[in-house]
Write a protein that holds these residues in place. Sequence first.
Motif: not given
Length: 428
Positions: A60-67, A1-9
């Motif tokens: 557009s990137n077919k992200v399945d899950f955002v953390v 699956m494709n995952i996107l994590v939000l943040g920068s720490g």
Amino acid sequence: MNILVLGSGGREHALCWKIAASPLVTRLWCAPGNAGIARDAECVALDIADHPAVIAFCKSNKVDFVVVGPDAAIAAGVVDDLNAAGLKAFGPTKAAGQLESSKNFTKQLCRDNNIPTAEYGHFNDAEAAKAYIREQRAPIVVKADGLAAGKGVVVAMTLDEALAAVDMMFGGGFGDAGAEVVVEEFMMGEEASFFALCDGEHALPLATAQDHKRAFTGDKGPNTGGMGAYSPAPVMTDAMCRRVMDEMIHPTLRAMKAKGMPYKGVLYAGVMMTRDGPRLVEYNARFGDPECQVLMLRMKDDIVPALLACADGQLKNFSLRWHDDVAITVIMATRGYPGDYGKGSVIEGLENAAKIDGVEIFHAGTKANDGRITANGGRVLNVCALGKTTSEARDRAYQAVSKIRWPEGFYRSDIGWRAIERERSSEK
Ligand code: AMP
Ligand code: GLY
């Protein structure tokens, strides 16, 4: 699956590192990420406060899950917007996130559900707050009601300090976060961080941790977001963990569900171990930073199914296994933090430091410039290590710190002291 994590720490670096190790992952992105995260995930230059842009990227990137990592994103309702766009996300909705974003919301919830916490008053004007403080007397705690990056709290040992804190907050010292103020009874005891994954109904406790809030060695200086952490926290015995689950986490989940705002995501309870048992200091609606870093190092199982189970309401009967080793992290911050600090100083020696047995370095505020790593924030590096004992983990972490050449940085030299003292006294 494709995952996107939000943040920068550093928290997001640790999450990316752990998620990247999952066999379930095809592609992993992090927005906006940092120089260290770029090793484990593809960094995307997205403004995470721009929800339509995040949603467009996911589609557009077919992200399945955002953390979702940071509190500000949760308070801004990113999970609500992602869900409304048909995207699955790990983290609470804006309404459920009030457990962190409004101290008054949480204090009322505690009062209504008999959750042990400090007595308090809530004020919209300075004079009423001061009158309450004079009545209650010092030591006493003055808190900005809204989010203030973990810095909106003054633990006042004297009456004058408390009164000055009220003037500072109503004078705009913490911006809008201080437009309303909570004044609390001072609780004496040892503090620990307790984390539970939640799916709206069920909760799975994670390993325990403790962080070091004060800026300088010897617990001196101002409060920060955390200058170091370790896991497990010896003060959180199994019996104490059960009490926290029974007296805080479960009643909170029941109350949130009844209010029509079921809590999904990680619920982080700051707990004071007082003479009368555990009492809630505060809730956070996200992983602790730097506690997340030590938890990720100790988590044996794949984290991805656990995060998905939270979003899907499938945590019942779920379990996670942990390594027995102790994990520790020493934060290296730019001189001046938590106040003003400069950016752009060059950091060297990271590769040698990372070669030490058991050491893992997570980045927080870093940037890559022409192949060099530069400081780009207050908290900059998390030098982490695993060991059989806290002393061993501590020695490894500080050995790694000593290899890092960064004159503009500082760190505490006593991370883990409580656990180490306990180890020493049990050896005697
Ligand atoms: P908070 O942002 O509410 O977690 O507060 C930051 C830190 O201030 C906590 O981690 C505690 O160390 C301290 N603190 C907050 N509330 C209290 C309290 N009622 N009694 C004693 N210390 C407190
Ligand atoms: N380490 C404390 C926090 O994340 O708020």
